[in-house]
Design a protein around this motif. Structure first.
Motif, short mmCIF file in Angstrom:
data_model
loop_
_atom_site.label_atom_id
_atom_site.label_comp_id
_atom_site.label_asym_id
_atom_site.label_seq_id
_atom_site.Cartn_x
_atom_site.Cartn_y
_atom_site.Cartn_z
N GLY A 167 0.83 -1.20 0.00
CA GLY A 167 0.00 0.00 0.00
C GLY A 167 0.86 1.25 0.00
N ASP A 168 0.34 2.31 0.61
CA ASP A 168 1.05 3.58 0.61
C ASP A 168 1.90 3.79 1.86
OD1 ASP A 168 -0.10 4.26 -1.80
OD2 ASP A 168 -1.85 5.16 -0.83
N GLN A 169 1.69 2.99 2.91
CA GLN A 169 2.31 3.33 4.18
C GLN A 169 3.16 2.23 4.79
OE1 GLN A 169 -0.95 4.51 6.67
NE2 GLN A 169 -1.35 6.40 5.55
N ILE A 170 2.88 0.98 4.50
CA ILE A 170 3.54 -0.11 5.22
C ILE A 170 4.84 -0.51 4.53
CG2 ILE A 170 3.32 -2.49 6.03
CD1 ILE A 170 0.32 -2.08 6.16
N PHE A 171 5.94 -0.33 5.26
CA PHE A 171 7.25 -0.82 4.83
C PHE A 171 7.76 -1.74 5.93
CE2 PHE A 171 6.98 2.81 2.06
CZ PHE A 171 7.75 2.48 0.96
N ASP A 172 8.27 -2.89 5.55
CA ASP A 172 8.80 -3.80 6.55
C ASP A 172 9.89 -4.66 5.92
OD1 ASP A 172 9.15 -5.09 8.95
OD2 ASP A 172 7.01 -5.38 9.29
N LYS A 173 10.65 -5.34 6.76
CA LYS A 173 11.74 -6.19 6.28
C LYS A 173 11.22 -7.60 6.04
CE LYS A 173 15.82 -5.53 7.93
NZ LYS A 173 17.02 -5.50 8.80
N VAL A 174 11.64 -8.18 4.93
CA VAL A 174 11.20 -9.53 4.58
C VAL A 174 11.85 -10.56 5.50
CG1 VAL A 174 11.25 -11.31 2.79
CG2 VAL A 174 10.81 -8.93 2.17
N SER A 175 11.00 -11.45 6.04
CA SER A 175 11.51 -12.57 6.82
C SER A 175 10.50 -13.70 6.69
CB SER A 175 11.71 -12.20 8.30
OG SER A 175 10.48 -11.81 8.88
N GLU A 176 10.99 -14.94 6.76
CA GLU A 176 10.14 -16.10 6.55
C GLU A 176 9.06 -16.19 7.63
OE1 GLU A 176 8.67 -19.39 4.62
OE2 GLU A 176 10.26 -18.03 3.98
N GLY A 177 7.82 -16.36 7.21
CA GLY A 177 6.71 -16.52 8.13
C GLY A 177 6.24 -15.23 8.78
N LEU A 178 6.72 -14.08 8.30
CA LEU A 178 6.30 -12.81 8.88
C LEU A 178 4.79 -12.63 8.71
CD1 LEU A 178 6.99 -9.95 10.05
CD2 LEU A 178 7.19 -9.20 7.67
N VAL A 179 4.11 -12.24 9.79
CA VAL A 179 2.67 -12.00 9.76
C VAL A 179 2.41 -10.60 10.29
CG1 VAL A 179 0.40 -12.70 10.62
CG2 VAL A 179 2.11 -14.43 10.06
N ILE A 180 1.68 -9.78 9.53
CA ILE A 180 1.32 -8.45 9.99
C ILE A 180 -0.19 -8.25 9.83
CG2 ILE A 180 3.56 -7.42 9.47
CD1 ILE A 180 2.36 -6.27 6.94
N HIS A 181 -0.77 -7.44 10.70
CA HIS A 181 -2.19 -7.11 10.62
C HIS A 181 -2.37 -5.94 9.66
CE1 HIS A 181 -2.05 -9.34 14.42
NE2 HIS A 181 -3.32 -9.61 14.20
N VAL A 182 -3.35 -6.09 8.75
CA VAL A 182 -3.57 -5.09 7.71
C VAL A 182 -5.07 -4.84 7.57
CG1 VAL A 182 -3.20 -4.53 5.28
CG2 VAL A 182 -1.54 -5.96 6.48
N PRO A 183 -5.48 -3.57 7.42
CA PRO A 183 -6.91 -3.29 7.18
C PRO A 183 -7.39 -3.99 5.93
CG PRO A 183 -5.73 -1.27 7.73
CD PRO A 183 -4.70 -2.33 7.53
N GLU A 184 -8.63 -4.48 5.96
CA GLU A 184 -9.18 -5.17 4.79
C GLU A 184 -9.22 -4.22 3.60
OE1 GLU A 184 -13.39 -6.10 5.10
OE2 GLU A 184 -13.61 -4.61 6.69
N GLY A 185 -9.05 -4.79 2.43
CA GLY A 185 -9.04 -3.99 1.21
C GLY A 185 -8.06 -4.55 0.20
N THR A 186 -7.89 -3.85 -0.90
CA THR A 186 -6.98 -4.27 -1.98
C THR A 186 -5.81 -3.30 -2.07
OG1 THR A 186 -8.82 -5.26 -3.21
CG2 THR A 186 -6.81 -4.77 -4.44
N TYR A 187 -4.61 -3.85 -2.15
CA TYR A 187 -3.39 -3.04 -2.11
C TYR A 187 -2.40 -3.51 -3.17
CZ TYR A 187 -5.11 -2.19 2.67
OH TYR A 187 -5.88 -1.88 3.77
N ASP A 188 -1.46 -2.61 -3.49
CA ASP A 188 -0.30 -2.99 -4.30
C ASP A 188 0.80 -3.49 -3.37
OD1 ASP A 188 -1.34 -2.42 -6.78
OD2 ASP A 188 -0.68 -0.33 -6.75
N PHE A 189 1.35 -4.65 -3.69
CA PHE A 189 2.43 -5.24 -2.90
C PHE A 189 3.68 -5.26 -3.77
CE2 PHE A 189 5.11 -8.77 -1.67
CZ PHE A 189 5.15 -8.67 -0.30
N THR A 190 4.76 -4.65 -3.28
CA THR A 190 6.01 -4.56 -4.04
C THR A 190 7.15 -5.16 -3.23
OG1 THR A 190 5.30 -2.52 -5.14
CG2 THR A 190 7.65 -3.03 -5.18
N VAL A 191 7.89 -6.06 -3.85
CA VAL A 191 9.09 -6.61 -3.23
C VAL A 191 10.16 -6.70 -4.30
CG1 VAL A 191 8.42 -9.02 -3.65
CG2 VAL A 191 10.02 -8.48 -1.80
N ALA A 192 11.41 -6.36 -3.95
CA ALA A 192 12.49 -6.37 -4.93
C ALA A 192 13.83 -6.45 -4.23
CB ALA A 192 12.42 -5.11 -5.80
N LYS A 193 14.79 -7.10 -4.94
CA LYS A 193 16.15 -7.19 -4.41
C LYS A 193 17.07 -7.65 -5.54
CE LYS A 193 19.01 -9.37 -0.88
NZ LYS A 193 19.06 -10.39 0.23
#
Length: 371
Positions: free
Chosen positions: A219-245
């Motif tokens: 989305g527009d606000q959530i930035f976090d570090k990638v780790s296996e099994g990471l779980v975060i709470h997110v408001p319901e809705g549709t978002y763009d998810f971007t990951v790159a390395k």
């Protein structure tokens, strides 16, 4: 010896008997009308009590089937649940007595009832004017130990019965999350019901080895570090998810469903690599310096960057510098930055203002206005 009546007298006699029979039948019909169920006579006191039974006091809507014209209510007066039916003649009103669509009589609202008709249908439903309703609440806190529900800066009691609904299902106050948006109904300083109008789900990352320790953007606000099994709470809705390395990654659309866990398999969105994307900068100041990964770049044209996380620095004379990280994971993207002007008042200026305020009252007013 037999005797024969004259013909005319016989006719009159039969006529009198016939009329008498009609009068008797009418009398019987009138008498029966007083006891009939067609509403022709006045209702007895017992009948009136039956029509009022279970309609007094405040009621909480537990379920409402609009198509089936059935509504299930909880009575605060006797702590019982009632199932009522209504028909096309039933009236629905808001708290001001104006017509209200029946579809707005939703779970969690508190209402009052009119008496039932002779067929057992409710004649009227009203949104109660005794209670308050607060909607679109995003600032709230729950303190179960002290029995306090905080909305903004105001505290309300939750020591008594509080019904909490999410998608018409009952949940607990402890199930609420800070990302939720609420509608709350209360009476005085007491909370009666809470409805989650926008809930949350969970986002879980799997197969993260390729992107380990890189940043992802949701989305527009959530930035976090990638780790296996990471779980975060997110408001319901549709978002763009971007990951790159290191040139790998992409942007995809993710839908979060209330109360569910949405898994994102990073292997499935790594794409072909290594890739580069063009980033266009939109900055509210013209004469600025832009540095990416500690090197100054020409931001007047799109800047080509390898997919992944990059350090961005922006500075301009008279403005507070901006520094942060961006995630590039699309062929073309735009980054908007708004710089804030610096506070140019010096300590000497502040001392001068203080000295001026010590002068006469008119000068104090002028100084305050200028400040």
């Amino acid at each position: 010896m037999s005797y024969t009546y004259p013909m005319k007298k016989t006719m009159r006699y039969k006529k009198r008997i016939y009329l008498l029979g009609i009068f008797l039948m009418l009398a019987l019909l009138v008498g029966c009308g007083n006891f009939g169920s067609d509403g022709g006579g006045e209702q007895s006191e017992d009948t009136q009590q039956d029509l009022l039974e279970g309609t007094r006091g405040l009621f909480l809507i537990l379920r409402h089937n609009v198509e089936g014209k059935t509504i299930v209510l909880y009575s605060y007066e006797n702590n019982q649940e009632y199932t009522y039916q209504y028909d096309f003649s039933t009236k629905f009103f808001d708290k001001y007595g104006k017509n209200e669509p029946k579809e707005r009589f939703t779970v969690g609202r508190v209402i009052e009832l009119d008496a039932k008709d002779e067929n057992g249908f409710l004649t009227g439903l009203h949104i109660s004017d005794e209670v308050w309703e607060k909607k679109d609440i995003i600032r709230f806190a729950v303190n179960m130990e002290e029995g306090v529900f905080t909305i903004g800066d105001d505290n309300y009691s939750i020591k008594n019965k509080v019904d909490v609904f999410s998608n018409e299902d009952k949940i607990q106050l402890t199930d609420l999350w800070e990302e939720d948006v609420l509608s709350v109904v209360g009476l005085g300083n007491r909370v009666l019901s809470v409805v989650v109008t926008r809930g949350h789900g969970e986002l879980k990352l799997v197969n993260t080895e390729l992107f380990k320790d890189s940043l992802f953007n949701f989305g527009d606000q959530i930035f976090d570090k990638v780790s296996e099994g990471l779980v975060i709470h997110v408001p319901e809705g549709t978002y763009d998810f971007t990951v790159a390395k290191d040139g790998w990654g992409s942007t995809t659309e993710i839908t979060i469903v209330r109360g569910e866990v949405t898994e994102v398999n990073l292997d499935s969105i790594k794409g072909d690599g290594p890739k580069k994307g063009k980033v266009t900068f939109s900055i509210n100041v013209e004469d600025v310096k832009v540095r990416i990964d500690y090197k100054e770049v020409d931001h007047s044209q799109p800047v080509e960057l390898v997919y992944g996380t990059h350090v961005l620095e922006i500075s301009a004379t008279g403005y507070t510098s901006w520094r942060g990280k961006i995630v590039v994971g699309a062929e073309n993207s735009t980054i908007e930055i708004e710089l804030v002007e610096e506070d140019t008042s010096s300590e000497d200026d502040k001392d001068t203002e203080k000295d001026t305020e010590k002068d006469t009252e008119p000068k104090k007013e002028n100084a305050s206005t200028n400040t």
